[in-house]
Design a protein around this motif. Structure first.
Motif, PDB file in Angstrom:
ATOM      1  N   ALA A 189       0.896  -1.108  -0.063  1.00 45.59           N
ATOM      2  CA  ALA A 189       0.041  -0.148   0.032  1.00 45.59           C
ATOM      3  C   ALA A 189       1.085   1.230   0.360  1.00 45.59           C
ATOM      4  O   ALA A 189       0.545   2.223  -0.572  1.00 45.59           O
ATOM      5  CB  ALA A 189      -0.844   0.167   1.198  1.00 45.59           C
ATOM      6  N   GLN A 190       2.085   1.041   0.645  1.00 49.98           N
ATOM      7  CA  GLN A 190       2.744   2.528   0.751  1.00 49.98           C
ATOM      8  C   GLN A 190       3.367   3.017  -0.487  1.00 49.98           C
ATOM      9  O   GLN A 190       4.041   3.921  -0.779  1.00 49.98           O
ATOM     10  CB  GLN A 190       3.933   2.202   1.805  1.00 49.98           C
ATOM     11  N   HIS A 191       3.250   1.847  -1.598  1.00 53.21           N
ATOM     12  CA  HIS A 191       3.875   2.216  -2.902  1.00 53.21           C
ATOM     13  C   HIS A 191       2.812   2.595  -3.893  1.00 53.21           C
ATOM     14  O   HIS A 191       2.918   2.811  -5.010  1.00 53.21           O
ATOM     15  CB  HIS A 191       4.680   0.944  -3.530  1.00 53.21           C
ATOM     16  N   LEU A 192       1.691   3.136  -3.352  1.00 50.89           N
ATOM     17  CA  LEU A 192       0.592   3.668  -4.106  1.00 50.89           C
ATOM     18  C   LEU A 192       0.127   5.112  -3.439  1.00 50.89           C
ATOM     19  O   LEU A 192       0.131   5.056  -2.293  1.00 50.89           O
ATOM     20  CB  LEU A 192      -0.540   2.663  -4.067  1.00 50.89           C
ATOM     21  N   GLU A 193       0.066   5.999  -4.597  1.00 55.69           N
ATOM     22  CA  GLU A 193      -0.675   7.181  -3.836  1.00 55.69           C
ATOM     23  C   GLU A 193      -1.814   7.726  -4.878  1.00 55.69           C
ATOM     24  O   GLU A 193      -1.517   7.525  -5.962  1.00 55.69           O
ATOM     25  CB  GLU A 193       0.560   8.187  -4.183  1.00 55.69           C
ATOM     26  N   LEU A 194      -2.695   8.169  -4.299  1.00 56.35           N
ATOM     27  CA  LEU A 194      -3.686   8.537  -5.118  1.00 56.35           C
ATOM     28  C   LEU A 194      -3.914  10.200  -5.114  1.00 56.35           C
ATOM     29  O   LEU A 194      -3.750  10.822  -4.025  1.00 56.35           O
ATOM     30  CB  LEU A 194      -5.221   8.116  -4.450  1.00 56.35           C
ATOM     31  N   GLU A 195      -3.975  10.718  -6.386  1.00 56.61           N
ATOM     32  CA  GLU A 195      -4.229  12.249  -6.372  1.00 56.61           C
ATOM     33  C   GLU A 195      -5.550  12.319  -6.584  1.00 56.61           C
ATOM     34  O   GLU A 195      -6.547  12.170  -7.482  1.00 56.61           O
ATOM     35  CB  GLU A 195      -3.324  12.488  -7.862  1.00 56.61           C
ATOM     36  N   LEU A 196      -6.054  13.459  -5.485  1.00 59.56           N
ATOM     37  CA  LEU A 196      -7.401  13.864  -5.655  1.00 59.56           C
ATOM     38  C   LEU A 196      -7.410  15.247  -5.869  1.00 59.56           C
ATOM     39  O   LEU A 196      -6.403  16.050  -5.975  1.00 59.56           O
ATOM     40  CB  LEU A 196      -7.932  13.443  -4.172  1.00 59.56           C
ATOM     41  N   THR A 197      -8.396  16.109  -5.980  1.00 63.47           N
ATOM     42  CA  THR A 197      -8.486  17.458  -6.251  1.00 63.47           C
ATOM     43  C   THR A 197      -9.138  18.303  -5.040  1.00 63.47           C
ATOM     44  O   THR A 197     -10.108  17.515  -4.248  1.00 63.47           O
ATOM     45  CB  THR A 197      -9.219  17.754  -7.365  1.00 63.47           C
ATOM     46  N   GLU A 198      -9.089  19.393  -4.863  1.00 71.12           N
ATOM     47  CA  GLU A 198      -9.683  20.252  -3.762  1.00 71.12           C
ATOM     48  C   GLU A 198     -11.259  20.006  -4.147  1.00 71.12           C
ATOM     49  O   GLU A 198     -11.855  20.209  -2.953  1.00 71.12           O
ATOM     50  CB  GLU A 198      -9.233  21.771  -4.191  1.00 71.12           C
ATOM     51  N   SER A 199     -11.759  20.167  -5.226  1.00 71.27           N
ATOM     52  CA  SER A 199     -13.239  20.370  -5.228  1.00 71.27           C
ATOM     53  C   SER A 199     -14.007  18.884  -4.676  1.00 71.27           C
ATOM     54  O   SER A 199     -14.888  19.035  -4.086  1.00 71.27           O
ATOM     55  CB  SER A 199     -13.538  20.473  -6.793  1.00 71.27           C
ATOM     56  N   MET A 200     -12.902  17.929  -4.690  1.00 72.14           N
ATOM     57  CA  MET A 200     -13.655  16.643  -4.034  1.00 72.14           C
ATOM     58  C   MET A 200     -13.518  16.566  -2.549  1.00 72.14           C
ATOM     59  O   MET A 200     -14.459  15.965  -1.895  1.00 72.14           O
ATOM     60  CB  MET A 200     -12.560  15.413  -4.523  1.00 72.14           C
TER      61      MET A 200
END
Ligand code: C2E
Ligand code: MG
Ligand code: MG
Ligand code: MG
Length: 292
Positions: free
Chosen positions: A144-155
């Protein structure tokens, strides 16, 4: 005359509008089978640790190679995929493919890195996102530590309570979470601190303008320093010049990403870049430290 003028106006706007509608319809039609036909693939853009010059991570970016329409960038089809719901299957494929690729790099002996995946608003709202992530990690064997999710401010700003719960669930799974395009969405750092977020990615529009506009430069510096005091790590997107990189280095930005360092590249090219770094040749181009 007025009538003619009006007609001219219609003639002026109509073909462009018509072309857009036709293109959208074509994209929607073709998008339905694109995944099954194997037309989708991911390219990977390295992130660099600004202080050391080392590759610190990588972002997966979606590409669509259509047999007649050519190479289609995500800006032209992600919106359509969202509206039609096709993003659900597509997003799941992106997460799994990026996890599998990252595991393959590690299995080939390359240094372990975090792969970042962009998540769309619809995927984020979907109750099953955390489960999907768990399943992708399980089936590929990636930690898990080798995955990152990019979200946005609007979310983060719509349904704040639900958004907090979703980000907390993802953090419990153990993946990293970042805010993409930071600065474009009217949220404040204080507000974002309500979420267990690891990284802020300063939007490329700020990086593009910062050396020519003192106000933008002040914004960038304050995002870095205030962000640090709130325990966020800061990534600058869209770094296109040595001067921009040097400026970010001077103000202690943690990581950088952009064409000056590397464009998004194939998995093979990325593996070669990491290999080159491991044989102790700097793979990317850290800013020149001797400057006035
Ligand atoms: P993003 O996540 O902010 O990604 C950065 C975009 O900037 C990428 O465009 C990248 O190729 C481009 N870029 C990188 N360095 C530079 C630079 O130095 N200068 C300039 N001008 N541009 C640079 P791309 O690949 O066309 O992606 C556009 C957007 O599409 C992404 O923005 C992201 O929001 C979305 N996207 C890409 N892949 C996916 C995906 O798999 N799923 C979802 N939901 N969205 C995706
Ligand atoms: Mg991104
Ligand atoms: Mg984005
Ligand atoms: Mg961005």
């Amino acid at each position: 005359r007025a009538k003619e003028g009006g007609r001219n106006q219609v003639q002026f706007y109509e073909p462009a509008m018509h072309a857009r509608i036709v293109e959208r319809a074509a994209i929607e039609n073709e998008l339905r089978g694109a995944l099954a036909r194997g037309e989708m693939f991911l390219v990977y853009q390295p992130k660099m640790n600004v202080a050391t010059g080392e590759i610190s991570g990588v972002e997966a970016l979606l590409r669509w190679q259509h047999p007649t329409m050519g190479l289609i960038p995500p800006g032209r089809f992600i919106g359509v995929a969202e509206e039609t719901g096709l993003i659900v299957a597509l997003g799941r494929w992106v997460i799994r493919t990026a996890c599998a690729q990252n595991k393959a790099w590690q299995d080939a002996g390359l240094k372990p890195l975090r792969v970042a995946v962009n998540v769309s608003a619809r995927q984020f709202r979907d109750k099953g996102l955390a489960d999907e992530v768990v399943e992708a990690l399980r089936s590929t064997g990636l930690q898990a530590q080798h995955l990152e999710l990019e979200l946005t401010e609007s979310m983060m700003m719509q349904n704040a309570d639900e958004a907090v719960a979703t980000v907390q669930r993802l953090k419990k799974v153990g993946v990293g979470v970042s805010i993409d395009d930071f600065g474009t969405g009217y949220s404040s750092l204080a507000y974002l601190k309500l979420f267990p977020i690891d990284y802020l990615k300063i939007d490329q529009s700020f990086v593009r303008d910062m050396l020519g506009d003192p106000t933008v430069a002040a914004i960038v510096r304050s995002v870095i320093s205030l962000g640090h005091s709130l325990d966020f790590r800061i990534i600058a997107e869209g770094v296109e010049s040595e001067g921009q990189l040097a400026y970010l280095q001077r103000y202690n930005c943690d990581e950088a990403q952009g064409f000056h360092l590397s464009k998004p590249i194939t998995p093979e090219a990325f593996a070669a870049l990491l290999q080159q770094e491991q044989s102790r040749q700097p793979a990317l181009r850290p800013a020149n430290e001797t400057r006035g």
